[in-house]
Design an enzyme around this catalytic site. Structure first.
Site, mmCIF file in Angstrom:
data_model
loop_
_atom_site.group_PDB
_atom_site.id
_atom_site.type_symbol
_atom_site.label_atom_id
_atom_site.label_comp_id
_atom_site.label_asym_id
_atom_site.label_seq_id
_atom_site.Cartn_x
_atom_site.Cartn_y
_atom_site.Cartn_z
ATOM 1 N N ILE A 1 -38.137 -9.508 -3.890
ATOM 2 C CA ILE A 1 -37.342 -8.868 -2.827
ATOM 3 C C ILE A 1 -38.066 -7.615 -2.322
ATOM 4 O O ILE A 1 -38.142 -7.372 -1.111
ATOM 5 C CB ILE A 1 -35.928 -8.509 -3.338
ATOM 6 C CG1 ILE A 1 -35.210 -9.763 -3.845
ATOM 7 C CG2 ILE A 1 -35.110 -7.835 -2.236
ATOM 8 C CD1 ILE A 1 -33.905 -9.495 -4.585
ATOM 9 N N THR B 1 -27.003 -5.987 -8.422
ATOM 10 C CA THR B 1 -26.696 -7.413 -8.441
ATOM 11 C C THR B 1 -25.198 -7.679 -8.567
ATOM 12 O O THR B 1 -24.466 -6.862 -9.132
ATOM 13 C CB THR B 1 -27.421 -8.065 -9.644
ATOM 14 O OG1 THR B 1 -26.945 -9.394 -9.815
ATOM 15 C CG2 THR B 1 -27.133 -7.314 -10.947
ATOM 16 N N ASP B 2 -24.774 -8.852 -8.100
ATOM 17 C CA ASP B 2 -23.361 -9.232 -8.261
ATOM 18 C C ASP B 2 -23.028 -9.586 -9.717
ATOM 19 O O ASP B 2 -21.860 -9.691 -10.082
ATOM 20 C CB ASP B 2 -22.997 -10.402 -7.330
ATOM 21 C CG ASP B 2 -23.802 -11.671 -7.573
ATOM 22 O OD1 ASP B 2 -24.702 -11.665 -8.447
ATOM 23 O OD2 ASP B 2 -23.531 -12.685 -6.890
ATOM 24 N N GLU B 3 -24.077 -9.755 -10.556
ATOM 25 C CA GLU B 3 -23.813 -10.163 -11.943
ATOM 26 C C GLU B 3 -23.074 -9.095 -12.739
ATOM 27 O O GLU B 3 -22.507 -9.380 -13.785
ATOM 28 C CB GLU B 3 -25.118 -10.537 -12.653
ATOM 29 C CG GLU B 3 -25.825 -11.689 -11.972
ATOM 30 C CD GLU B 3 -26.856 -12.389 -12.831
ATOM 31 O OE1 GLU B 3 -26.918 -12.109 -14.039
ATOM 32 O OE2 GLU B 3 -27.581 -13.226 -12.277
ATOM 33 N N TYR C 1 -29.260 -8.603 -19.181
ATOM 34 C CA TYR C 1 -29.713 -8.214 -17.834
ATOM 35 C C TYR C 1 -28.588 -7.540 -17.060
ATOM 36 O O TYR C 1 -28.733 -6.430 -16.552
ATOM 37 C CB TYR C 1 -30.221 -9.453 -17.072
ATOM 38 C CG TYR C 1 -30.349 -9.210 -15.574
ATOM 39 C CD1 TYR C 1 -31.302 -8.334 -15.066
ATOM 40 C CD2 TYR C 1 -29.484 -9.841 -14.670
ATOM 41 C CE1 TYR C 1 -31.401 -8.091 -13.690
ATOM 42 C CE2 TYR C 1 -29.574 -9.610 -13.303
ATOM 43 C CZ TYR C 1 -30.540 -8.729 -12.816
ATOM 44 O OH TYR C 1 -30.626 -8.488 -11.464
ATOM 45 N N LYS D 1 -28.136 -3.659 -15.658
ATOM 46 C CA LYS D 1 -27.948 -3.295 -14.246
ATOM 47 C C LYS D 1 -26.625 -2.538 -14.067
ATOM 48 O O LYS D 1 -26.544 -1.576 -13.303
ATOM 49 C CB LYS D 1 -27.966 -4.552 -13.359
ATOM 50 C CG LYS D 1 -29.308 -5.251 -13.251
ATOM 51 C CD LYS D 1 -30.398 -4.413 -12.600
ATOM 52 C CE LYS D 1 -30.194 -4.177 -11.119
ATOM 53 N NZ LYS D 1 -31.384 -3.511 -10.504
#
Ligand code: NAD
Ligand code: DAU
Length: 348
Positions: free
Chosen positions: A14, A131-133, A156, A160
């Protein structure tokens, strides 16, 4: 307005699209790409812009605060767009420490150096890409909104989430001029072929099996990487300080249906009888703690900043497949570690 923008992780998937967009669109800005060049980052992603007068590359590690102090001082950094991270969930399961050190400690270093260097916060922006996670896993219904409670479930996503919390804490405690965005799954050119889409393209091309975790019914919301870069541009310039924006494609697919669609596209492109590639699908052991479904409600960024995705998934997938099929040397180099070796020797 002149700006000296530090983009971290600009040699990655990205990040390289964001660097390219900013270098080409804003000749008044100096773009300083600060990247460690891990296995996931390589400068071959940026050969088209590397000679532009408003672009500089600095090899460095956000875990190293002194290296950050040096780059801030040398380049009089006015703004930060922070993408550097360990980004692959499977790697975080087999080895979480790199994620904790880069994603949490590295972000804390960047916040601390920005706080120390920017004596007043006027005219500075610290923009954190996330991130949406961090929101966890959805059932069949519902969407992630900006105020959905955090519920990260992998090392992960926990790393984040932790970095997001630190960024918001610096806004509330010190008045740091921060912005955040949380995005869904990106796809497009220059993505390291460990992630679902490029892994499957590479395996179909080389006739290897296509590993589907579990039953393949997990759902992801897919977004064209150049649309993510456009969203980052819009948020950087027009987003409100202290705010979070969710970015998504309104484009949910089960993994199995996505891989079948890729098989069809690849059969056509490779002149194979339709159905050939699908025979390579193999169901394998599920990912530990595999999140079931992610889906972003991207209404806020549409209503407040006027951003929407620009291309259909069909067009985006075709473009992505075309890019990988016509950049076989790039693919061979990243899978053999050739770029990693070349650039680490060049930038020792
Ligand atoms: P990537 O793995 O392709 O690239 C990460 C880049 O960061 C690489 O160039 C790597 O060399 C660099 N890097 C890693 N550790 C570093 C360190 N310690 N110091 C300096 N540089 C370092 O990742 P990506 O998929 O491009 O993701 C970029 C950012 O966007 C990440 O913060 C990720 O969490 C976030 N994000 C990714 C997605 C996605 O679908 N890929 C979706 C939402 C958010
Ligand atoms: O949602 C945003 C996130 O998307 C980003 O924050 C992460 O950096 C990015 O890696 C991505 O995470 P995912 O885990 O969703 O992406 P991945 O490509 O690894 O996997 C996508 C889905 O495909 C997931 O449900 C797991 C499954 N999968 C993945 C691989 C690599 C398989 O079934 N087989 C595979 O071989």
């Amino acid at each position: 307005m002149k700006k000296n923008i530090l983009i971290t992780g600009g040699a990655g998937f990205i990040g390289s699209h964001v660097v390219r967009l900013f270098v080409n669109k804003y000749p008044n800005y100096q773009i300083i790409n600060f990247d460690k060049l891990t296995y996931a980052g390589n400068l071959a992603n940026l050969t088209d812009i590397e000679k532009q007068p408003n672009y500089t590359f600095v090899k460095g590690d956000i875990q190293n605060k002194h290296a950050l102090e040096k780059v801030f001082k040398t380049h009089q950094i006015t703004d930060v767009i922070h993408l550097a991270a360990e980004s692959h969930v499977d790697r975080s399961i087999s080895g979480p420490m790199d994620f904790i050190l880069t994603n949490i400690v590295g972000t804390a270093n960047l916040l601390e150096v920005s706080r120390a260097r920017w004596s007043k916060f006027d005219h500075h922006i610290f923009y954190h890409i996330s991130t949406d996670e961090v929101y966890g896993s959805l059932g069949e219904e519902g969407f992630f909104l900006e105020d959905t409670p955090y519920d990260p479930r992998s090392p992960y996503s926990a790393s984040k989430a932790s970095s997001d919390h630190l960024v918001r804490a610096y806004f509330h405690t010190y008045g740091m001029p921060v912005k955040l965005s949380n995005c869904s799954n990106n796809y497009g050119s220059h993505q390291f072929p460990e992630k679902l889409v490029p892994l499957m393209i590479n395996n179909i091309k080389t006739n290897k099996s296509l590993p589907i975790y579990g039953k393949g019914d997990n759902v992801r919301d897919w977004l064209w990487v150049e649309d993510h870069a456009r969203a980052i541009d819009v948020i950087f310039h027009k987003g409100k300080l202290g705010e979070t924006y969710n970015i998504g494609g309104w484009n949910e697919w089960t993994n199995i249906n996505l891989v079948k669609a890729l098989c069809r596209i690849m059969d056509e492109k490779l002149n194979r009888p339709i159905g050939t590639s699908q025979k390579l699908i193999t169901f394998v052991k599920d990912r530990a703690g595999h999140d079931m479904r992610y889906a972003i409600d991207a209404t806020k960024i549409k209503n407040e900043l006027g951003w929407t995705p620009s291309i259909t998934f069909k067009d985006g997938l075709e473009k992505t497949v075309d890019w990988y099929l016509s950049n076989t040397q790039w693919l061979d180099n990243v899978t053999s570690g050739a770029y990693e070796k070349y650039y680490s020797e060049k930038y020792l």
